[in-house]
Design a protein around this motif. Structure first.
Motif, PDB file in Angstrom:
ATOM      1  N   GLN A   1       0.844  -1.191   0.000  1.00  0.00           N
ATOM      2  CA  GLN A   1       0.000   0.000   0.000  1.00  0.00           C
ATOM      3  C   GLN A   1       0.879   1.241   0.000  1.00  0.00           C
ATOM      4  OE1 GLN A   1      -3.570   0.142   0.003  1.00  0.00           O
ATOM      5  NE2 GLN A   1      -3.237  -2.003  -0.568  1.00  0.00           N
ATOM      6  N   ASP A   2       0.487   2.198  -0.833  1.00  0.00           N
ATOM      7  CA  ASP A   2       1.207   3.480  -0.911  1.00  0.00           C
ATOM      8  C   ASP A   2       2.703   3.285  -1.163  1.00  0.00           C
ATOM      9  OD1 ASP A   2      -1.171   4.907  -0.364  1.00  0.00           O
ATOM     10  OD2 ASP A   2      -0.884   4.580   1.791  1.00  0.00           O
ATOM     11  N   GLY A   3       3.002   2.262  -1.940  1.00  0.00           N
ATOM     12  CA  GLY A   3       4.374   2.057  -2.339  1.00  0.00           C
ATOM     13  C   GLY A   3       5.259   1.342  -1.346  1.00  0.00           C
ATOM     14  N   VAL A   4       4.671   0.804  -0.282  1.00  0.00           N
ATOM     15  CA  VAL A   4       5.482   0.096   0.710  1.00  0.00           C
ATOM     16  C   VAL A   4       4.844  -1.248   1.036  1.00  0.00           C
ATOM     17  CG1 VAL A   4       6.409   2.197   1.761  1.00  0.00           C
ATOM     18  CG2 VAL A   4       4.299   1.189   2.662  1.00  0.00           C
ATOM     19  N   GLY A   5       5.694  -2.179   1.478  1.00  0.00           N
ATOM     20  CA  GLY A   5       5.216  -3.477   1.906  1.00  0.00           C
ATOM     21  C   GLY A   5       4.860  -3.468   3.379  1.00  0.00           C
ATOM     22  N   ALA A   6       4.428  -4.619   3.859  1.00  0.00           N
ATOM     23  CA  ALA A   6       4.005  -4.712   5.258  1.00  0.00           C
ATOM     24  C   ALA A   6       5.158  -4.495   6.219  1.00  0.00           C
ATOM     25  CB  ALA A   6       3.365  -6.077   5.517  1.00  0.00           C
ATOM     26  N   TRP A   7       6.334  -5.008   5.873  1.00  0.00           N
ATOM     27  CA  TRP A   7       7.495  -4.915   6.750  1.00  0.00           C
ATOM     28  C   TRP A   7       8.651  -4.286   5.974  1.00  0.00           C
ATOM     29  CZ3 TRP A   7       6.751  -5.788  11.755  1.00  0.00           C
ATOM     30  CH2 TRP A   7       5.660  -6.589  12.134  1.00  0.00           C
ATOM     31  N   GLU A   8       9.137  -3.167   6.470  1.00  0.00           N
ATOM     32  CA  GLU A   8      10.221  -2.438   5.833  1.00  0.00           C
ATOM     33  C   GLU A   8      11.380  -2.264   6.807  1.00  0.00           C
ATOM     34  OE1 GLU A   8      10.184  -1.331   2.644  1.00  0.00           O
ATOM     35  OE2 GLU A   8       8.149  -2.027   2.231  1.00  0.00           O
ATOM     36  N   ASP A   9      12.535  -1.883   6.280  1.00  0.00           N
ATOM     37  CA  ASP A   9      13.674  -1.590   7.145  1.00  0.00           C
ATOM     38  C   ASP A   9      13.347  -0.391   8.025  1.00  0.00           C
ATOM     39  OD1 ASP A   9      15.156  -3.630   6.050  1.00  0.00           O
ATOM     40  OD2 ASP A   9      16.104  -2.341   4.552  1.00  0.00           O
TER      41      ASP A   9
ATOM     42  N   TYR B   1      14.384   2.707  11.005  1.00  0.00           N
ATOM     43  CA  TYR B   1      15.459   3.689  11.096  1.00  0.00           C
ATOM     44  C   TYR B   1      16.784   2.986  11.382  1.00  0.00           C
ATOM     45  CZ  TYR B   1      11.996   7.430  11.127  1.00  0.00           C
ATOM     46  OH  TYR B   1      10.990   8.285  10.787  1.00  0.00           O
ATOM     47  N   PRO B   2      17.890   3.536  10.900  1.00  0.00           N
ATOM     48  CA  PRO B   2      19.175   2.818  10.973  1.00  0.00           C
ATOM     49  C   PRO B   2      19.765   2.689  12.377  1.00  0.00           C
ATOM     50  CG  PRO B   2      19.487   5.029  10.087  1.00  0.00           C
ATOM     51  CD  PRO B   2      18.008   4.811  10.167  1.00  0.00           C
ATOM     52  N   THR B   3      19.111   3.253  13.386  1.00  0.00           N
ATOM     53  CA  THR B   3      19.663   3.182  14.741  1.00  0.00           C
ATOM     54  C   THR B   3      19.163   1.973  15.510  1.00  0.00           C
ATOM     55  OG1 THR B   3      17.930   4.713  15.437  1.00  0.00           O
ATOM     56  CG2 THR B   3      20.107   5.637  14.973  1.00  0.00           C
ATOM     57  N   LEU B   4      18.548   1.020  14.822  1.00  0.00           N
ATOM     58  CA  LEU B   4      18.217  -0.271  15.415  1.00  0.00           C
ATOM     59  C   LEU B   4      19.156  -1.331  14.823  1.00  0.00           C
ATOM     60  CD1 LEU B   4      14.310  -0.240  15.508  1.00  0.00           C
ATOM     61  CD2 LEU B   4      15.865  -0.227  17.462  1.00  0.00           C
ATOM     62  N   PRO B   5      19.352  -2.436  15.527  1.00  0.00           N
ATOM     63  CA  PRO B   5      20.280  -3.458  15.023  1.00  0.00           C
ATOM     64  C   PRO B   5      19.886  -3.967  13.641  1.00  0.00           C
ATOM     65  CG  PRO B   5      19.749  -3.867  17.321  1.00  0.00           C
ATOM     66  CD  PRO B   5      18.839  -2.766  16.866  1.00  0.00           C
ATOM     67  N   GLU B   6      20.856  -4.416  12.906  1.00  0.00           N
ATOM     68  CA  GLU B   6      20.621  -4.941  11.564  1.00  0.00           C
ATOM     69  C   GLU B   6      19.666  -6.126  11.618  1.00  0.00           C
ATOM     70  OE1 GLU B   6      23.186  -6.710   7.760  1.00  0.00           O
ATOM     71  OE2 GLU B   6      24.196  -6.030   9.590  1.00  0.00           O
ATOM     72  N   GLY B   7      18.731  -6.150  10.680  1.00  0.00           N
ATOM     73  CA  GLY B   7      17.779  -7.253  10.599  1.00  0.00           C
ATOM     74  C   GLY B   7      16.433  -6.952  11.211  1.00  0.00           C
ATOM     75  N   CYS B   8      16.306  -5.824  11.914  1.00  0.00           N
ATOM     76  CA  CYS B   8      14.994  -5.443  12.459  1.00  0.00           C
ATOM     77  C   CYS B   8      14.066  -5.025  11.317  1.00  0.00           C
ATOM     78  CB  CYS B   8      15.141  -4.289  13.449  1.00  0.00           C
ATOM     79  SG  CYS B   8      16.027  -4.695  14.955  1.00  0.00           S
ATOM     80  N   LEU B   9      12.771  -5.110  11.568  1.00  0.00           N
ATOM     81  CA  LEU B   9      11.785  -4.703  10.581  1.00  0.00           C
ATOM     82  C   LEU B   9      10.753  -3.802  11.235  1.00  0.00           C
ATOM     83  CD1 LEU B   9      11.095  -8.073   8.681  1.00  0.00           C
ATOM     84  CD2 LEU B   9      12.423  -6.117   7.852  1.00  0.00           C
TER      85      LEU B   9
END
Length: 471
Positions: free
Chosen positions: A312-320, A322-330
């Protein structure tokens, strides 16, 4: 949702008096109400089922979520904070002194107060006797459920050998302003919970499912009793009531439709809800903006209908995030759902029944219950039950645990489960969280950590000498 809120003048005054009363746990209305009929008394039950809770701290502790948008610098900036303790698993933080008050604690006891008014006034008002018995039964079941939430938040896990010695919570079952609301043992709290959802009480509920979001029928009544027995590890009895609940309402939310609509909308009247209690005001979904940990994100199946097809609105349900969370978070981008954070739904009973069956040696039958839910979550689903012949109980439980963790993200279910499993040798687990090299690396949470018990807020403790902390 249009919600009936009918408050006669004196009852409103009573409600406004709760802030002062709750601090002492003397949460009772002052003076007499003007409620004179069963229909007027019933209005107390027609309230929006909401327990306001900004951040699901229970899921943060379980290493399932962080919170809306915030990154680790925000969490870790103040080492003398509750969030810091929960994210870093730092047991040295003085959580009791940091908890001056608690909106969740106070709102739970406020709701219990409303239930006690209904129960205490029912015999004094005029009207239909069947309706009178029904609203008293609803009030007692909700009183049981609210105390169930409280005792699991603020006390240690129920265990038959120690429950009579462990500190619990006050079980408030009257409107007597002069009575001290004394903390009971965990065993006593559960005894009263079971009394408030006994078969005799449940017999007076609507004997079916009630679609009005503010109210409930027998499915929720059976569900509450099943959950209490389940948390007490009385698995054979819990299974019986879970099956009874599913006999009333077995409807599972069907997410296969996301494949054709590219949208996931879950409103307040979803028929899989036995009783809906969400945790945010407004029209935002309780998953919208939520950041899940990399540990939980890894458990989402690539063929999950929402994960795979929502757009919806150009995005999926789960996106990356903000970069200040550990890698792999959604981060969740789905905003059109009312998520059942503190209530019960049919899926709760399927998973409850599944675990009971597995523990009772019926592994295939137990995994088949999980399959019924997952088949409406995952495209081209391969049933767990097909693997049953080669699985041990612990291996079957691991399949259940991982899938349930995803199904009930951002609810109270995972916290209750983890506390219960942590009290058993076979299923106790030290949780590890990788904060990344910039934020302290790996931290761990012991199964018997005091962090699993929430502190009583100071504004309650200061007015009630029995409220010693339970950790």
């Amino acid at each position: 949702m249009t919600t009936k809120k009918i408050f006669p003048a004196l009852l409103m005054a009573a409600a406004l008096s709760l802030t002062a009363c709750e601090e002492k746990l003397d949460i009772v209305p002052l003076g007499e109400t003007t409620l004179t009929t069963v229909d007027e008394l019933e209005s107390l039950l027609n309230q929006e089922p909401l327990l306001y809770f900004l951040d699901n701290e229970f899921e943060i502790l379980c290493n399932n979520t962080y919170t809306d948008y915030d990154g680790l610098p925000d969490f870790l900036a103040n080492p003398n904070s509750i969030l810091y303790a929960l994210v870093t698993y730092d047991e040295s933080v003085d959580r009791a002194n940091l908890t001056a008050s608690s909106d969740l604690y106070e709102s739970l006891y406020s709701n219990i107060n409303y239930m006690n008014v209904v129960i205490s006034k029912a015999s004094d008002v005029s009207g239909d006797d069947a309706k009178r018995r029904q609203i008293v039964a609803e009030a007692r079941v909700l009183r049981a459920w609210y105390h169930f939430l409280l005792v699991n938040m603020h006390a240690r896990q129920y265990d038959e050998a120690t429950a009579g010695e462990l500190g619990g919570v006050p079980y408030v079952d009257n409107t007597n302003v002069g009575e001290e609301k004394t903390k009971l043992t965990v065993a006593q709290v559960y005894e009263r919970i079971l009394a408030d959802c006994s078969d005799e009480v449940l017999a007076n509920l609507v004997q079916g499912h009630v679609s009005t979001p503010c109210r409930f029928g027998l499915d929720f009544g059976y569900g509450v009793r099943a959950k209490a027995l389940f948390q007490m590890k009385r698995y054979d009895e819990a299974l019986r009531y879970a099956n009874l609940a599913l006999g009333v309402n077995s409807r599972i939310e069907d997410r296969t439709t996301v494949k054709t609509t590219a949208n996931w909308i879950l409103d307040e009247t979803a028929q899989n809800n036995y009783y809906l209690i969400w945790s945010k005001t407004g029209n935002m979904g309780d998953l919208g903006g939520l950041c899940i940990t990399a540990d939980l994100a890894r458990l989402i199946d690539p063929d999950d209908y929402v994960y795979k097809y929502y757009y919806q609105d150009g995005v999926g349900a789960w996106e990356d995030p903000y970069p200040t969370l550990p890698e792999g978070c959604l981060q969740c981008q789905v905003w059109d759902i009312h998520w059942n954070v503190f209530g019960l739904r049919a899926e709760s009973m399927y998973y409850l029944a599944a675990e009971c069956l597995i523990r009772l040696g019926q592994v295939r039958e137990g995994l088949a219950q999980v399959d019924r839910v997952r088949a409406l979550r995952i495209e081209n689903y391969q049933p767990f039950a097909d693997q049953a012949a080669t699985l041990t109980e612990r291996e079957a439980m691991k399949l259940l645990q991982d899938s349930k963790r995803v199904e009930f993200m951002n609810t109270f279910e995972n916290f209750c489960d983890r506390k219960r499993w942590n009290s058993e040798t076979d299923y106790a687990e030290t949780i590890t969280r990788d904060l990344g090299p910039d934020y302290g690396g790996t931290v761990s949470l012991r199964p018997d950590s005091p962090l699993w018990v929430w502190p009583f807020p100071q504004n309650a403790v200061l007015h009630n000498s029995s409220l010693t902390q339970n950790y």
